[in-house]
Scaffold this active site. Structure first.
Site, PDB file in Angstrom:
ATOM      1  N   LYS A 293      39.970  96.969 -44.636  1.00 38.81           N
ATOM      2  CA  LYS A 293      39.000  97.163 -43.549  1.00 38.81           C
ATOM      3  C   LYS A 293      37.853  96.169 -43.705  1.00 38.81           C
ATOM      4  O   LYS A 293      37.114  96.234 -44.681  1.00 38.81           O
ATOM      5  CB  LYS A 293      38.437  98.593 -43.573  1.00 38.81           C
ATOM      6  CG  LYS A 293      37.701  98.912 -42.274  1.00 38.81           C
ATOM      7  CD  LYS A 293      36.867 100.174 -42.351  1.00 38.81           C
ATOM      8  CE  LYS A 293      35.483  99.929 -42.863  1.00 38.81           C
ATOM      9  NZ  LYS A 293      34.661  99.011 -42.028  1.00 38.81           N
TER      10      LYS A 293
ATOM     11  N   GLU B   3      31.836  96.046 -56.157  1.00 40.66           N
ATOM     12  CA  GLU B   3      30.932  94.878 -56.192  1.00 40.66           C
ATOM     13  C   GLU B   3      29.771  95.202 -55.258  1.00 40.66           C
ATOM     14  O   GLU B   3      29.938  95.203 -54.046  1.00 40.66           O
ATOM     15  CB  GLU B   3      31.670  93.621 -55.706  1.00 40.66           C
ATOM     16  CG  GLU B   3      32.915  93.280 -56.492  1.00 40.66           C
ATOM     17  CD  GLU B   3      32.619  92.890 -57.926  1.00 40.66           C
ATOM     18  OE1 GLU B   3      31.485  92.474 -58.214  1.00 40.66           O
ATOM     19  OE2 GLU B   3      33.524  93.023 -58.763  1.00 40.66           O
TER      20      GLU B   3
ATOM     21  N   CYS C 160      24.924  88.098 -51.737  1.00 47.83           N
ATOM     22  CA  CYS C 160      24.580  89.016 -52.836  1.00 47.83           C
ATOM     23  C   CYS C 160      24.061  88.252 -54.036  1.00 47.83           C
ATOM     24  O   CYS C 160      23.380  88.812 -54.891  1.00 47.83           O
ATOM     25  CB  CYS C 160      25.801  89.847 -53.210  1.00 47.83           C
ATOM     26  SG  CYS C 160      27.225  88.808 -53.578  1.00 47.83           S
TER      27      CYS C 160
ATOM     28  N   GLU D  29      16.739  95.956 -52.874  1.00 45.64           N
ATOM     29  CA  GLU D  29      17.408  94.813 -52.252  1.00 45.64           C
ATOM     30  C   GLU D  29      16.959  94.700 -50.786  1.00 45.64           C
ATOM     31  O   GLU D  29      16.972  95.683 -50.057  1.00 45.64           O
ATOM     32  CB  GLU D  29      18.928  95.012 -52.312  1.00 45.64           C
ATOM     33  CG  GLU D  29      19.691  93.803 -51.816  1.00 45.64           C
ATOM     34  CD  GLU D  29      21.204  94.010 -51.806  1.00 45.64           C
ATOM     35  OE1 GLU D  29      21.655  95.075 -51.360  1.00 45.64           O
ATOM     36  OE2 GLU D  29      21.931  93.096 -52.236  1.00 45.64           O
TER      37      GLU D  29
HETATM   38  P1  NAD Z   1      27.908  98.468 -46.555  1.00 42.26           P
HETATM   39  O1  NAD Z   1      28.021  99.169 -47.852  1.00 42.26           O
HETATM   40  O2  NAD Z   1      27.119  99.089 -45.488  1.00 42.26           O
HETATM   41  O3  NAD Z   1      29.362  98.236 -45.933  1.00 42.26           O
HETATM   42  C1  NAD Z   1      30.374  97.521 -46.628  1.00 42.26           C
HETATM   43  C2  NAD Z   1      31.730  97.968 -46.112  1.00 42.26           C
HETATM   44  O4  NAD Z   1      31.951  99.312 -46.501  1.00 42.26           O
HETATM   45  C3  NAD Z   1      31.868  97.961 -44.592  1.00 42.26           C
HETATM   46  O5  NAD Z   1      33.183  97.602 -44.276  1.00 42.26           O
HETATM   47  C4  NAD Z   1      31.585  99.421 -44.224  1.00 42.26           C
HETATM   48  O6  NAD Z   1      32.169  99.790 -43.018  1.00 42.26           O
HETATM   49  C5  NAD Z   1      32.225 100.131 -45.387  1.00 42.26           C
HETATM   50  N1  NAD Z   1      31.675 101.449 -45.723  1.00 42.26           N
HETATM   51  C6  NAD Z   1      30.400 101.872 -45.613  1.00 42.26           C
HETATM   52  N2  NAD Z   1      30.296 103.149 -46.071  1.00 42.26           N
HETATM   53  C7  NAD Z   1      31.530 103.512 -46.506  1.00 42.26           C
HETATM   54  C8  NAD Z   1      32.074 104.702 -47.082  1.00 42.26           C
HETATM   55  N3  NAD Z   1      31.315 105.749 -47.340  1.00 42.26           N
HETATM   56  N4  NAD Z   1      33.368 104.711 -47.402  1.00 42.26           N
HETATM   57  C9  NAD Z   1      34.158 103.641 -47.186  1.00 42.26           C
HETATM   58  N5  NAD Z   1      33.715 102.500 -46.618  1.00 42.26           N
HETATM   59  C10 NAD Z   1      32.409 102.427 -46.288  1.00 42.26           C
HETATM   60  O7  NAD Z   1      27.407  96.997 -46.906  1.00 42.26           O
HETATM   61  P2  NAD Z   1      27.043  95.838 -45.890  1.00 42.26           P
HETATM   62  O8  NAD Z   1      25.733  96.160 -45.269  1.00 42.26           O
HETATM   63  O9  NAD Z   1      28.220  95.541 -45.036  1.00 42.26           O
HETATM   64  O10 NAD Z   1      26.891  94.595 -46.884  1.00 42.26           O
HETATM   65  C11 NAD Z   1      25.717  94.257 -47.548  1.00 42.26           C
HETATM   66  C12 NAD Z   1      25.756  94.732 -48.974  1.00 42.26           C
HETATM   67  O11 NAD Z   1      26.883  94.179 -49.647  1.00 42.26           O
HETATM   68  C13 NAD Z   1      24.560  94.279 -49.777  1.00 42.26           C
HETATM   69  O12 NAD Z   1      24.108  95.361 -50.552  1.00 42.26           O
HETATM   70  C14 NAD Z   1      25.119  93.181 -50.669  1.00 42.26           C
HETATM   71  O13 NAD Z   1      24.422  92.969 -51.866  1.00 42.26           O
HETATM   72  C15 NAD Z   1      26.484  93.679 -50.921  1.00 42.26           C
HETATM   73  N6  NAD Z   1      27.363  92.596 -51.355  1.00 42.26           N
HETATM   74  C16 NAD Z   1      27.771  92.565 -52.653  1.00 42.26           C
HETATM   75  C17 NAD Z   1      28.584  91.536 -53.095  1.00 42.26           C
HETATM   76  C18 NAD Z   1      29.069  91.462 -54.524  1.00 42.26           C
HETATM   77  O14 NAD Z   1      29.983  90.692 -54.782  1.00 42.26           O
HETATM   78  N7  NAD Z   1      28.510  92.213 -55.440  1.00 42.26           N
HETATM   79  C19 NAD Z   1      28.978  90.550 -52.203  1.00 42.26           C
HETATM   80  C20 NAD Z   1      28.533  90.622 -50.883  1.00 42.26           C
HETATM   81  C21 NAD Z   1      27.734  91.656 -50.459  1.00 42.26           C
END
Ligand code: NAD
Length: 485
Positions: A178, A253, A287, A389
């Site tokens: 997804k 991650e 990130c 963050e």
């Molecule tokens: P998010 O957690 O809101 O969403 C990420 C994904 O998870 C989306 O596809 C979302 O639909 C899904 N999701 C959300 N809640 C869920 C749940 N309860 N169960 C299953 N799926 C769920 O994050 P975002 O706003 O899309 O991305 C930004 C975040 O990602 C920032 O915190 C950033 O630091 C982090 N990030 C981390 C890395 C890394 O490698 N550590 C890389 C890129 C981004």
């Protein structure tokens, strides 16, 4: 193959493009213009069930397909991504708001590298053997986990999506994936590429939908044995709460609040150039961006003045214009969040040295979500601005005097994803690298990536490592076979 963005996106299940079973859709907005330009499936647990059935049917054949055959298919996917660089880059930019030059130079080439890297990797993957002298020999089989879930965020859409999918299918798993509902387009276009490349039906199933509506159904499905997730620490915590009691394998991650530690003896020009990138690339929505800039006090004022002057020149503009260095932030919700973080910094007593405001553009982008690069000073390490963050074009400056103080500031964080160290003193660089609590350290560089290296964070930045053999080990189960001689 036509890879122009359609007005309606479809799920990819059992090798075909399908409407969500509920027939419900969500608007997909171009953040640079504010225009709704396509509709995304709002998939739910019933679509997850259909995808699991497709994966289950495909698993026996795919998990026993020779590595060389898997290599060929993954390699074909990589080649097709390369051949369609322009359409994919445009789709990524229209979905995400990032400059087209960045999509073309970084996002899409990296997506094809991900497939090529794990295509070749699986041809070289091997397992261990432990000899007990003349008594017995143990060997380890590494078998595919089975059906796995891959969930990715919006900041590097195709780049991070493929970073999970490629090792999962290379290792012989079937995948329910997804992408973020905020940036679904290139994942949809990848479905078409997989069909064209001859990936067998059901090996990869791509569902579009929200976290609560679709992501959580993937996480909770008992047939899905491993979850590879990249996203926020908040969602990672929710996912772990569901998946851990089901004893699923988990790779998380998560967020970061990365320190960028600058000593007086650094290579000034290289540090300046790279620090601008590590602060504001992709509007600070990586990130790995260094959002806490720690500067040795003897160069603090010189750094501050020059950094502000150079950041002022970063051109915030239409992402399709090749002179734009900064595009739009990804969504209205994120735009509001970043601006509220800047307000919080003001309330906490921070001084806004640059930016702090939306950037207003004319013409096509008049309704776009643009924020000026923002630099803040005068805040201590424990305030919310320096602890939470923000994930936007916002950095803070803090001075330090000694190595010990730099380390203390760097480690005053609940996060531990990456850190950058700038010094010409190699012994000091190595000393600090060993003591900063982060999973990834760059010395005199930033975002230099070798895909073989372990990638991931400590503390609230997650558990597990991606990349190289770590990814292939995550997506396989080791089984020891002991044979008495
Ligand atoms: P998010 O957690 O809101 O969403 C990420 C994904 O998870 C989306 O596809 C979302 O639909 C899904 N999701 C959300 N809640 C869920 C749940 N309860 N169960 C299953 N799926 C769920 O994050 P975002 O706003 O899309 O991305 C930004 C975040 O990602 C920032 O915190 C950033 O630091 C982090 N990030 C981390 C890395 C890394 O490698 N550590 C890389 C890129 C981004």
């Amino acid at each position: 193959m036509n890879l122009t963005a359609p007005a309606q996106i479809a799920n990819y299940i059992a090798g075909t493009l399908q409407a969500p079973l509920s027939n419900k859709y969500m608007p997909n907005v171009n953040p640079a213009t504010g225009e709704t330009y396509s509709q995304t499936p709002d998939s739910d647990a019933t679509d997850v069930e259909a995808a699991v059935a497709a994966a289950r049917a495909a698993l026996p054949a795919w998990s026993t397909t020779p590595a060389e055959e898997r290599f060929k298919i993954l390699n074909r996917i990589a080649t097709l991504i390369d051949e369609h660089l322009d359409e994919l880059a445009l789709a990524e930019t229209n979905d995400n708001g990032k400059p087209l030059t960045l999509s073309k130079r970084v996002d899409i080439p990296r997506a094809s590298s991900n497939f090529r890297f794990f295509a070749t990797g699986i041809m070289h993957f091997s397992t261990e053997s432990h000899s007990m002298e003349d008594k017995a020999i143990n060997y380890t089989l590494r078998q595919p986990v089975g059906i796995v879930g891959c969930i990715s965020p919006w900041n590097l859409p195709l780049y991070l999506f493929t970073w999970k999918i490629a090792p999962a299918i290379a290792a012989g798993n079937c995948v329910i994936a997804k992408p973020s509902e905020v940036t679904p387009m290139t994942a949809y276009l990848l479905s078409k590429i997989c069909i064209e490349a001859g990936l067998p039906a059901g090996v990869l199933n791509i569902l579009h939908g929200t976290g609560p509506g679709c992501g959580s159904a993937i996480v909770a499905h008992p047939a899905i044995k491993a979850i590879s997730f990249t996203g926020s620490t908040r969602a990672g915590r929710d996912i772990a709460a569901v998946a851990a009691p089901m004893f699923k394998k988990l790779s998380l991650e998560l967020g970061g609040k990365n320190p960028n530690i600058i000593f007086a003896d650094c290579d000034w020009e290289k540090m300046m150039r790279t620090t601008l990138q590590s602060s504001f690339s992709n509007q600070g929505q990586i990130c790995l961006c260094g959002s806490r800039i720690l500067v040795q006090d003897s160069i603090y004022e010189r750094f501050r003045d020059e950094f502000v002057a150079r950041a002022r020149k970063l051109n915030v503009g239409d992402p399709l214009d090749e002179n734009s260095r900064q595009g739009a932030v990804v969504s209205q919700m994120h735009y509001d969040k970043v601006l509220s973080c800047i307000d919080l910094a003001r309330q906490e007593g921070g001084t806004i040295l640059l930016g702090g405001q939306p950037a207003t553009l004319q013409g096509r982008c008049a309704n776009g979500l643009f924020i000026q690069p923002t630099i803040i000073e005068g805040l201590g390490p424990n305030c919310r601005t320096n602890m939470e963050e923000i994930f936007g074009p916002v950095v803070t400056l803090q001075p330090f005097s000694t190595e010990e103080e730099a380390l203390q500031l760097a480690n005053t964080s609940d996060y531990g994803l990456s850190a950058t160290i700038w010094t010409q003193d190699i012994s000091r660089a190595n000393r600090i690298a060993a003591q900063v609590q982060s999973g990834i350290i760059w010395v005199n560089c930033w975002l230099l990536r070798d895909l073989r290296t372990p990638f991931g964070g400590v503390k609230n930045s997650g558990v597990g490592r991606e990349g190289g053999w770590d990814a292939l080990r995550f997506f396989t189960e080791p089984k020891n076979v002991c044979v008495e001689l």
